[in-house]
Motif scaffolding. Structure first.
Motif, PDB file in Angstrom:
ATOM      1  N   TRP A  36      74.251  44.867 -61.184  1.00  0.00           N
ATOM      2  CA  TRP A  36      75.684  44.832 -60.886  1.00  0.00           C
ATOM      3  C   TRP A  36      76.112  46.214 -60.409  1.00  0.00           C
ATOM      4  O   TRP A  36      75.720  47.225 -60.995  1.00  0.00           O
ATOM      5  N   TYR A  37      76.894  46.217 -59.345  1.00  0.00           N
ATOM      6  CA  TYR A  37      77.460  47.433 -58.786  1.00  0.00           C
ATOM      7  C   TYR A  37      78.957  47.213 -58.652  1.00  0.00           C
ATOM      8  O   TYR A  37      79.435  46.082 -58.669  1.00  0.00           O
ATOM      9  N   ARG A  38      79.701  48.301 -58.504  1.00  0.00           N
ATOM     10  CA  ARG A  38      81.141  48.163 -58.292  1.00  0.00           C
ATOM     11  C   ARG A  38      81.626  49.170 -57.276  1.00  0.00           C
ATOM     12  O   ARG A  38      81.021  50.234 -57.093  1.00  0.00           O
ATOM     13  N   GLN A  39      82.739  48.809 -56.647  1.00  0.00           N
ATOM     14  CA  GLN A  39      83.274  49.648 -55.576  1.00  0.00           C
ATOM     15  C   GLN A  39      84.792  49.607 -55.593  1.00  0.00           C
ATOM     16  O   GLN A  39      85.396  48.529 -55.665  1.00  0.00           O
ATOM     17  N   ASP A  54      61.196  42.123 -66.509  1.00  0.00           N
ATOM     18  CA  ASP A  54      60.748  41.997 -67.900  1.00  0.00           C
ATOM     19  C   ASP A  54      61.880  42.244 -68.899  1.00  0.00           C
ATOM     20  O   ASP A  54      61.636  42.332 -70.096  1.00  0.00           O
ATOM     21  N   GLY A  55      63.116  42.371 -68.385  1.00  0.00           N
ATOM     22  CA  GLY A  55      64.266  42.477 -69.274  1.00  0.00           C
ATOM     23  C   GLY A  55      64.696  43.883 -69.634  1.00  0.00           C
ATOM     24  O   GLY A  55      65.636  44.055 -70.415  1.00  0.00           O
ATOM     25  N   SER A  56      64.065  44.889 -69.066  1.00  0.00           N
ATOM     26  CA  SER A  56      64.497  46.259 -69.329  1.00  0.00           C
ATOM     27  C   SER A  56      65.827  46.511 -68.624  1.00  0.00           C
ATOM     28  O   SER A  56      66.009  46.095 -67.486  1.00  0.00           O
ATOM     29  N   THR A  57      66.716  47.211 -69.313  1.00  0.00           N
ATOM     30  CA  THR A  57      68.060  47.424 -68.784  1.00  0.00           C
ATOM     31  C   THR A  57      68.363  48.902 -68.582  1.00  0.00           C
ATOM     32  O   THR A  57      67.765  49.773 -69.228  1.00  0.00           O
ATOM     33  N   ASN A  58      69.320  49.146 -67.699  1.00  0.00           N
ATOM     34  CA  ASN A  58      69.778  50.497 -67.406  1.00  0.00           C
ATOM     35  C   ASN A  58      71.274  50.424 -67.124  1.00  0.00           C
ATOM     36  O   ASN A  58      71.735  49.469 -66.482  1.00  0.00           O
ATOM     37  N   TYR A  59      72.022  51.418 -67.625  1.00  0.00           N
ATOM     38  CA  TYR A  59      73.471  51.402 -67.482  1.00  0.00           C
ATOM     39  C   TYR A  59      73.995  52.730 -66.963  1.00  0.00           C
ATOM     40  O   TYR A  59      73.448  53.796 -67.272  1.00  0.00           O
ATOM     41  N   ALA A  60      75.089  52.653 -66.222  1.00  0.00           N
ATOM     42  CA  ALA A  60      75.824  53.860 -65.885  1.00  0.00           C
ATOM     43  C   ALA A  60      76.413  54.443 -67.169  1.00  0.00           C
ATOM     44  O   ALA A  60      76.788  53.702 -68.081  1.00  0.00           O
ATOM     45  N   ASP A  61      76.495  55.757 -67.226  1.00  0.00           N
ATOM     46  CA  ASP A  61      77.024  56.407 -68.431  1.00  0.00           C
ATOM     47  C   ASP A  61      78.427  55.910 -68.766  1.00  0.00           C
ATOM     48  O   ASP A  61      78.789  55.791 -69.935  1.00  0.00           O
ATOM     49  N   SER A  62      79.209  55.603 -67.739  1.00  0.00           N
ATOM     50  CA  SER A  62      80.609  55.219 -67.944  1.00  0.00           C
ATOM     51  C   SER A  62      80.764  53.872 -68.638  1.00  0.00           C
ATOM     52  O   SER A  62      81.848  53.556 -69.138  1.00  0.00           O
ATOM     53  N   VAL A  63      79.707  53.056 -68.663  1.00  0.00           N
ATOM     54  CA  VAL A  63      79.823  51.717 -69.266  1.00  0.00           C
ATOM     55  C   VAL A  63      78.903  51.528 -70.460  1.00  0.00           C
ATOM     56  O   VAL A  63      78.947  50.480 -71.110  1.00  0.00           O
ATOM     57  N   PRO A  87      91.303  50.678 -67.637  1.00  0.00           N
ATOM     58  CA  PRO A  87      91.861  50.578 -66.278  1.00  0.00           C
ATOM     59  C   PRO A  87      90.901  51.108 -65.210  1.00  0.00           C
ATOM     60  O   PRO A  87      90.870  50.566 -64.093  1.00  0.00           O
ATOM     61  N   GLU A  88      90.103  52.103 -65.549  1.00  0.00           N
ATOM     62  CA  GLU A  88      89.173  52.663 -64.562  1.00  0.00           C
ATOM     63  C   GLU A  88      87.990  51.741 -64.265  1.00  0.00           C
ATOM     64  O   GLU A  88      87.173  52.041 -63.393  1.00  0.00           O
ATOM     65  N   ASP A  89      87.889  50.618 -64.969  1.00  0.00           N
ATOM     66  CA  ASP A  89      86.876  49.614 -64.636  1.00  0.00           C
ATOM     67  C   ASP A  89      87.329  48.725 -63.470  1.00  0.00           C
ATOM     68  O   ASP A  89      86.555  47.898 -62.984  1.00  0.00           O
ATOM     69  N   THR A  90      88.571  48.881 -63.050  1.00  0.00           N
ATOM     70  CA  THR A  90      89.087  48.099 -61.930  1.00  0.00           C
ATOM     71  C   THR A  90      88.296  48.389 -60.667  1.00  0.00           C
ATOM     72  O   THR A  90      88.157  49.544 -60.263  1.00  0.00           O
ATOM     73  N   ALA A  91      87.747  47.335 -60.062  1.00  0.00           N
ATOM     74  CA  ALA A  91      86.911  47.471 -58.875  1.00  0.00           C
ATOM     75  C   ALA A  91      86.488  46.079 -58.409  1.00  0.00           C
ATOM     76  O   ALA A  91      86.716  45.086 -59.108  1.00  0.00           O
ATOM     77  N   TRP A 105      72.853  41.011 -51.504  1.00  0.00           N
ATOM     78  CA  TRP A 105      74.145  41.257 -52.141  1.00  0.00           C
ATOM     79  C   TRP A 105      74.975  39.987 -52.183  1.00  0.00           C
ATOM     80  O   TRP A 105      74.922  39.169 -51.261  1.00  0.00           O
ATOM     81  N   GLY A 106      75.787  39.856 -53.229  1.00  0.00           N
ATOM     82  CA  GLY A 106      76.795  38.829 -53.281  1.00  0.00           C
ATOM     83  C   GLY A 106      78.037  39.270 -52.533  1.00  0.00           C
ATOM     84  O   GLY A 106      78.113  40.380 -51.995  1.00  0.00           O
ATOM     85  N   GLN A 107      79.043  38.399 -52.537  1.00  0.00           N
ATOM     86  CA  GLN A 107      80.260  38.674 -51.775  1.00  0.00           C
ATOM     87  C   GLN A 107      81.242  39.519 -52.560  1.00  0.00           C
ATOM     88  O   GLN A 107      82.201  40.034 -51.986  1.00  0.00           O
ATOM     89  N   GLY A 108      81.014  39.655 -53.856  1.00  0.00           N
ATOM     90  CA  GLY A 108      81.879  40.477 -54.691  1.00  0.00           C
ATOM     91  C   GLY A 108      82.956  39.676 -55.397  1.00  0.00           C
ATOM     92  O   GLY A 108      83.408  38.638 -54.896  1.00  0.00           O
ATOM     93  N   THR A 109      83.351  40.160 -56.559  1.00  0.00           N
ATOM     94  CA  THR A 109      84.448  39.551 -57.315  1.00  0.00           C
ATOM     95  C   THR A 109      85.338  40.662 -57.845  1.00  0.00           C
ATOM     96  O   THR A 109      84.854  41.671 -58.358  1.00  0.00           O
ATOM     97  N   GLN A 110      86.632  40.486 -57.690  1.00  0.00           N
ATOM     98  CA  GLN A 110      87.594  41.513 -58.091  1.00  0.00           C
ATOM     99  C   GLN A 110      87.808  41.482 -59.600  1.00  0.00           C
ATOM    100  O   GLN A 110      88.050  40.418 -60.182  1.00  0.00           O
ATOM    101  N   VAL A 111      87.738  42.644 -60.203  1.00  0.00           N
ATOM    102  CA  VAL A 111      88.110  42.820 -61.608  1.00  0.00           C
ATOM    103  C   VAL A 111      89.254  43.822 -61.656  1.00  0.00           C
ATOM    104  O   VAL A 111      89.129  44.941 -61.136  1.00  0.00           O
ATOM    105  N   THR A 112      90.341  43.431 -62.261  1.00  0.00           N
ATOM    106  CA  THR A 112      91.501  44.301 -62.410  1.00  0.00           C
ATOM    107  C   THR A 112      91.834  44.408 -63.894  1.00  0.00           C
ATOM    108  O   THR A 112      91.991  43.374 -64.571  1.00  0.00           O
ATOM    109  N   VAL A 113      91.894  45.635 -64.381  1.00  0.00           N
ATOM    110  CA  VAL A 113      92.222  45.872 -65.792  1.00  0.00           C
ATOM    111  C   VAL A 113      93.594  46.525 -65.846  1.00  0.00           C
ATOM    112  O   VAL A 113      93.777  47.653 -65.396  1.00  0.00           O
TER     113      VAL A 113
END
Length: 115
Positions: A36-39, A54-63, A87-91, A105-113
């Motif tokens: 997952w990416y955000r813009q 194999d299920g290993s995960t990685n996260y941005a520090d902000s999340v 609110p800064e998760d809005t993207a 890539w997918g087409q994207g989905t808006q998230v507004t906090v």
């Protein structure tokens, strides 16, 4: 034809939760590294979270500690559980699939906090 279809975006409250889903078709999902990416308009697209085959995960520090990525290979779907929203998760959130050497890539989905 490869398709990544995101769903689950919308309006979330600060401190609340949302869950994004991305249904994949046209690829061998179990062989795909998913992410997952955000813009935000005018800014670059940033990594949020990734999950390997194999299920290993990685996260941005902000999340870290707030978001969880998971995958269900039987359903060809990857999820992003977003808790303690800010609110800064809005993207616009984009689903990504990497099947070497290809990148989809997918087409994207808006998230507004917002309250």
């Amino acid at each position: 034809q490869v398709q990544l279809v995101e769903s689950g975006g919308g309006l979330g409250q600060p401190g609340g939760s949302l869950r994004l889903s991305c249904a994949a078709s046209g690829i061998r999902f179990s062989n795909a590294a998913m992410g997952w990416y955000r813009q935000v308009p005018g800014e670059r697209r940033d990594l949020v979270a990734t999950i390997t085959t194999d299920g290993s995960t990685n996260y941005a520090d902000s999340v870290k500690g707030r978001f969880t990525i998971s995958r269900d290979n039987a359903k060809n779907t990857v999820y992003l559980q977003m808790n303690s929203l800010k609110p800064e998760d809005t993207a616009v959130y984009y689903c990504n699939a990497k099947v070497f050497p290809l990148n989809f890539w997918g087409q994207g989905t808006q998230v507004t906090v917002s309250s």
